[in-house]
Design a protein around this motif. Sequence first.
Motif, PDB file in Angstrom:
ATOM      1  N   PRO A  35     -12.104  -3.196   4.833  1.00 30.29           N
ATOM      2  CA  PRO A  35     -12.640  -1.824   4.809  1.00 30.29           C
ATOM      3  C   PRO A  35     -12.250  -1.039   6.051  1.00 30.29           C
ATOM      4  N   GLU A  36     -10.955  -0.788   6.203  1.00 30.67           N
ATOM      5  CA  GLU A  36     -10.432  -0.160   7.407  1.00 30.67           C
ATOM      6  C   GLU A  36     -10.603   1.353   7.369  1.00 30.67           C
ATOM      7  N   TYR A  37     -10.808   1.919   8.545  1.00 31.48           N
ATOM      8  CA  TYR A  37     -11.089   3.341   8.733  1.00 31.48           C
ATOM      9  C   TYR A  37     -10.039   4.208   8.040  1.00 31.48           C
ATOM     10  N   GLY A  38     -10.502   5.098   7.141  1.00 30.53           N
ATOM     11  CA  GLY A  38      -9.608   6.046   6.484  1.00 30.53           C
ATOM     12  C   GLY A  38      -8.883   5.521   5.265  1.00 30.53           C
ATOM     13  N   LYS A  39      -9.126   4.274   4.869  1.00 32.81           N
ATOM     14  CA  LYS A  39      -8.449   3.720   3.698  1.00 32.81           C
ATOM     15  C   LYS A  39      -9.194   4.116   2.424  1.00 32.81           C
ATOM     16  N   LEU A  40      -8.422   4.431   1.377  1.00 33.21           N
ATOM     17  CA  LEU A  40      -8.967   4.787   0.067  1.00 33.21           C
ATOM     18  C   LEU A  40      -8.509   3.769  -0.966  1.00 33.21           C
ATOM     19  N   VAL A  41      -9.443   3.285  -1.764  1.00 32.94           N
ATOM     20  CA  VAL A  41      -9.152   2.388  -2.881  1.00 32.94           C
ATOM     21  C   VAL A  41      -9.549   3.110  -4.158  1.00 32.94           C
ATOM     22  N   ILE A  42      -8.681   3.063  -5.168  1.00 33.25           N
ATOM     23  CA  ILE A  42      -8.927   3.702  -6.460  1.00 33.25           C
ATOM     24  C   ILE A  42      -8.676   2.666  -7.551  1.00 33.25           C
ATOM     25  N   PHE A  43      -9.599   2.537  -8.514  1.00 35.38           N
ATOM     26  CA  PHE A  43      -9.375   1.575  -9.590  1.00 35.38           C
ATOM     27  C   PHE A  43     -10.107   1.998 -10.854  1.00 35.38           C
ATOM     28  N   LEU A  44      -9.645   1.462 -11.988  1.00 36.71           N
ATOM     29  CA  LEU A  44     -10.254   1.774 -13.277  1.00 36.71           C
ATOM     30  C   LEU A  44     -11.658   1.176 -13.356  1.00 36.71           C
ATOM     31  N   GLU A  99       0.833  -1.184   0.000  1.00 38.67           N
ATOM     32  CA  GLU A  99       0.000   0.000   0.000  1.00 38.67           C
ATOM     33  C   GLU A  99       0.877   1.246   0.000  1.00 38.67           C
ATOM     34  N   ILE A 100       0.301   2.359  -0.427  1.00 32.38           N
ATOM     35  CA  ILE A 100       1.025   3.617  -0.509  1.00 32.38           C
ATOM     36  C   ILE A 100       1.079   4.250   0.875  1.00 32.38           C
ATOM     37  N   ALA A 101       2.269   4.617   1.302  1.00 31.29           N
ATOM     38  CA  ALA A 101       2.430   5.320   2.567  1.00 31.29           C
ATOM     39  C   ALA A 101       2.133   6.801   2.355  1.00 31.29           C
ATOM     40  N   VAL A 102       1.243   7.342   3.173  1.00 33.18           N
ATOM     41  CA  VAL A 102       0.822   8.727   3.003  1.00 33.18           C
ATOM     42  C   VAL A 102       1.439   9.591   4.093  1.00 33.18           C
ATOM     43  N   PRO A 103       2.122  10.690   3.732  1.00 34.42           N
ATOM     44  CA  PRO A 103       2.681  11.589   4.737  1.00 34.42           C
ATOM     45  C   PRO A 103       1.600  12.415   5.411  1.00 34.42           C
ATOM     46  N   ALA A 104       2.024  13.302   6.311  1.00 32.79           N
ATOM     47  CA  ALA A 104       1.067  14.105   7.066  1.00 32.79           C
ATOM     48  C   ALA A 104       0.173  14.941   6.154  1.00 32.79           C
ATOM     49  N   GLN A 105       0.701  15.410   5.045  1.00 33.14           N
ATOM     50  CA  GLN A 105      -0.092  16.195   4.093  1.00 33.14           C
ATOM     51  C   GLN A 105      -0.558  15.272   2.971  1.00 33.14           C
ATOM     52  N   PRO A 106      -1.839  14.864   2.947  1.00 29.74           N
ATOM     53  CA  PRO A 106      -2.293  13.920   1.923  1.00 29.74           C
ATOM     54  C   PRO A 106      -2.298  14.541   0.533  1.00 29.74           C
ATOM     55  N   LEU A 144      -4.047   1.417  -3.504  1.00 27.34           N
ATOM     56  CA  LEU A 144      -4.553   1.315  -2.134  1.00 27.34           C
ATOM     57  C   LEU A 144      -3.831   2.340  -1.281  1.00 27.34           C
ATOM     58  N   VAL A 145      -4.592   3.208  -0.618  1.00 29.16           N
ATOM     59  CA  VAL A 145      -4.000   4.294   0.159  1.00 29.16           C
ATOM     60  C   VAL A 145      -4.564   4.261   1.578  1.00 29.16           C
ATOM     61  N   PRO A 146      -3.833   3.719   2.559  1.00 24.15           N
ATOM     62  CA  PRO A 146      -4.307   3.747   3.940  1.00 24.15           C
ATOM     63  C   PRO A 146      -4.181   5.151   4.523  1.00 24.15           C
ATOM     64  N   GLN A 147      -5.075   5.489   5.436  1.00 24.98           N
ATOM     65  CA  GLN A 147      -5.022   6.803   6.101  1.00 24.98           C
ATOM     66  C   GLN A 147      -4.860   7.907   5.062  1.00 24.98           C
ATOM     67  N   ALA A 148      -5.771   7.901   4.099  1.00 25.16           N
ATOM     68  CA  ALA A 148      -5.605   8.763   2.928  1.00 25.16           C
ATOM     69  C   ALA A 148      -5.873  10.231   3.208  1.00 25.16           C
ATOM     70  N   LEU A 149      -6.749  10.541   4.179  1.00 25.46           N
ATOM     71  CA  LEU A 149      -7.141  11.923   4.435  1.00 25.46           C
ATOM     72  C   LEU A 149      -6.827  12.312   5.876  1.00 25.46           C
ATOM     73  N   PRO A 150      -6.821  13.602   6.176  1.00 29.45           N
ATOM     74  CA  PRO A 150      -6.543  14.041   7.548  1.00 29.45           C
ATOM     75  C   PRO A 150      -7.536  13.421   8.526  1.00 29.45           C
ATOM     76  N   PRO A 151      -7.081  13.044   9.712  1.00 26.03           N
ATOM     77  CA  PRO A 151      -7.976  12.408  10.694  1.00 26.03           C
ATOM     78  C   PRO A 151      -9.226  13.231  10.990  1.00 26.03           C
ATOM     79  N   GLU A 152      -9.087  14.553  11.028  1.00 29.49           N
ATOM     80  CA  GLU A 152     -10.260  15.377  11.333  1.00 29.49           C
ATOM     81  C   GLU A 152     -11.315  15.287  10.223  1.00 29.49           C
ATOM     82  N   THR A 153     -10.873  15.141   8.978  1.00 30.21           N
ATOM     83  CA  THR A 153     -11.819  14.960   7.875  1.00 30.21           C
ATOM     84  C   THR A 153     -12.527  13.616   7.987  1.00 30.21           C
ATOM     85  N   VAL A 154     -11.771  12.572   8.271  1.00 28.90           N
ATOM     86  CA  VAL A 154     -12.342  11.226   8.399  1.00 28.90           C
ATOM     87  C   VAL A 154     -13.351  11.198   9.542  1.00 28.90           C
ATOM     88  N   ASP A 155     -12.973  11.745  10.692  1.00 24.67           N
ATOM     89  CA  ASP A 155     -13.869  11.727  11.851  1.00 24.67           C
ATOM     90  C   ASP A 155     -15.148  12.513  11.576  1.00 24.67           C
TER      91      ASP A 155
END
Length: 220
Positions: A175-184, A4-11, A31-42
């Motif tokens: 389907p873990e919290y904050g994970k993003l999946v992108i596909f064609l 999976e893609i590791a996402v830094p603090a700034q998505p 596959l992007v785990p923790q794709a967005l800022p926690p405050e957005t997800v919450d």
Amino acid sequence: MNPEIAVPAQPFNADTLDAIAQQLEHRGYALVPQALPPETVDALFVELKQLPEQYFKPAGIGRQDDFQLNRFVRSDQICWLNGDSPAAAGFLAWMQTLREGLNRRLFLGLFDYEAHYASYPTGAFYKKHVDAFKGQSNRVLSTVFYLNPQWQPNDGGELVIYDENDQHELERVLPEYGKLVIFLSEVFPHEVLPAQRERNSIAGWFRVNNSSAWMADPAR
């Protein structure tokens, strides 16, 4: 399977967009785990849980004249995002950043984005399908963003992605919290397996503009 893609603090910064584009180019999905800022997800999770039940409608298959309900194919309920709330507006703004970044890197011509909350009660499912048929849709990229705190492997509800020929399983995504999946959208058959608890997500599609002088590009 690639990691999976590791996402830094700034998505969706340049490095993350590069990694997503590379995965889409090389294998057709990312596959992007923790794709967005926690405050957005919450905020999205709180909004989803507070939406009145009557806002959700049984999901169907097909679009416009071909739309129909079929509880043997899917048993989730949906509520479309219109960006009226701060949570939804924040999510759609991040998707706009993703759209622009992928257009610059992959020249996809993505024109806009549509999305809805999807709620799967315990035991609900969505049988194998594709999100778009080649040459018959303006949906190019599908996204699934998960809103399931503390999801465990034995909770089930995986997204299963199959190869283009529908012969081999490529990924089984929890389907873990904050994970993003992108596909064609046109390429990969996929399904949602039944879960042992309520399962929530935001399903979305980046679209191209198929409007012409004779035919308007249809809305969702």
